[in-house]
Design an enzyme around this catalytic site. Sequence first.
Site, PDB file in Angstrom:
ATOM      1  N   GLU A  77      19.461  -2.477   8.152  1.00  0.00           N
ATOM      2  CA  GLU A  77      19.564  -2.608   9.602  1.00  0.00           C
ATOM      3  C   GLU A  77      19.465  -1.226  10.242  1.00  0.00           C
ATOM      4  O   GLU A  77      20.145  -0.286   9.835  1.00  0.00           O
ATOM      5  CB  GLU A  77      20.888  -3.272   9.980  1.00  0.00           C
TER       6      GLU A  77
ATOM      7  N   HIS B 252      16.408 -20.408   8.278  1.00  0.00           N
ATOM      8  CA  HIS B 252      17.486 -20.376   7.285  1.00  0.00           C
ATOM      9  C   HIS B 252      17.430 -21.548   6.326  1.00  0.00           C
ATOM     10  O   HIS B 252      17.844 -21.422   5.161  1.00  0.00           O
ATOM     11  CB  HIS B 252      18.829 -20.308   8.004  1.00  0.00           C
TER      12      HIS B 252
ATOM     13  N   ASP C  18      15.194   1.962   9.084  1.00  0.00           N
ATOM     14  CA  ASP C  18      14.120   1.166   9.680  1.00  0.00           C
ATOM     15  C   ASP C  18      13.603   0.192   8.619  1.00  0.00           C
ATOM     16  O   ASP C  18      13.169   0.598   7.538  1.00  0.00           O
ATOM     17  CB  ASP C  18      12.997   2.099  10.131  1.00  0.00           C
TER      18      ASP C  18
ATOM     19  N   SER D 237      21.165 -14.269   8.177  1.00  0.00           N
ATOM     20  CA  SER D 237      20.491 -14.395   6.881  1.00  0.00           C
ATOM     21  C   SER D 237      21.174 -13.624   5.751  1.00  0.00           C
ATOM     22  O   SER D 237      21.257 -14.145   4.626  1.00  0.00           O
ATOM     23  CB  SER D 237      19.021 -13.975   7.010  1.00  0.00           C
TER      24      SER D 237
ATOM     25  N   ASP E 278      12.270 -10.147   9.300  1.00  0.00           N
ATOM     26  CA  ASP E 278      12.616 -10.890  10.510  1.00  0.00           C
ATOM     27  C   ASP E 278      12.826  -9.900  11.664  1.00  0.00           C
ATOM     28  O   ASP E 278      13.943  -9.700  12.119  1.00  0.00           O
ATOM     29  CB  ASP E 278      13.903 -11.692  10.228  1.00  0.00           C
TER      30      ASP E 278
END
EC number: 2.1.1.266
Length: 284
Positions: free
Chosen positions: A120, A18, A145, A102, A166
């Site tokens: 997400e 971050h 996805d 994030s 990530d």
Amino acid sequence: MNYRHAYHAGNFADVVKHVVLTRLLEYLKQKDKAFRVVDTHAGIGRYDLSSVEAQKTGEWQGGIGRLIDAPLSRTVAELLAPYLEAVRSLNPDGGIQKYPGSPLIARHLMRKQDRLSAIELHPKDAGKLRTLFAGDFQARVIELDGWLALGAHLPPKEKRGLVLIDPPFEEAGEFERLVDGLIRAHKRWPGGIYALWYPIKDRKAIIAFRKALKQSGIPKLLDIEFEIRPASSQPSLDGSGLLVVNPPFTLEGELRTLLPALHGLLAVERPAHWSMEWLAGEQA
């Protein structure tokens, strides 16, 4: 390796990731033109450090818990200010009760012309994220996805911005997916900035990962590795890495100031090291 974020929010890996994220965003803000942040594995956006998951590991205490009130040099404090302000914005009474993921850090730093695509896959997590950004026209939450987003959502119409990748590393083959996904995304949007997070645990997998990146043909690759302990025979997260594609010219110098300071605060066992290496471009 299972890296569901509720268990690890605010740990040393989050801090490093971050901090780099905020430096990339601060660079993008130097121009008035709008940019977009695409967060491919966005999580829930805000984490309660008193939750069962966070308390089970207590990892945040070795991360943001060590940094939030640590004495810092003036230069380091100035570079960390955007990150620490984002954390403190969730904790107005002091201490650390909440930690921003994030997408929330990005949203905190964005200007009125900038946009966020928070992606997400997990339905419950996507629902929490959608609730978090309800009514916010600058943030779009997409249940998808994240690997598919590297094709469907690039390039953004703003033509400037950052893609944060990530993944939770819940399945085998994530390193291969990182390389394949990055190559595909870079072909669609070669001018974008990309930041790819990865765990330092399986050293052989990382060697193969770095080799594949060097052979990818992508012209500018800066690899950051941050260990908090030496490699051990027991499976553990000994460190984390962050690969930055098309890093701003300011980033390397900023990190040569920041990483030694962070390492002094977050490393738990010696010998442990941090490193920064050009896999392609610049001084590779």
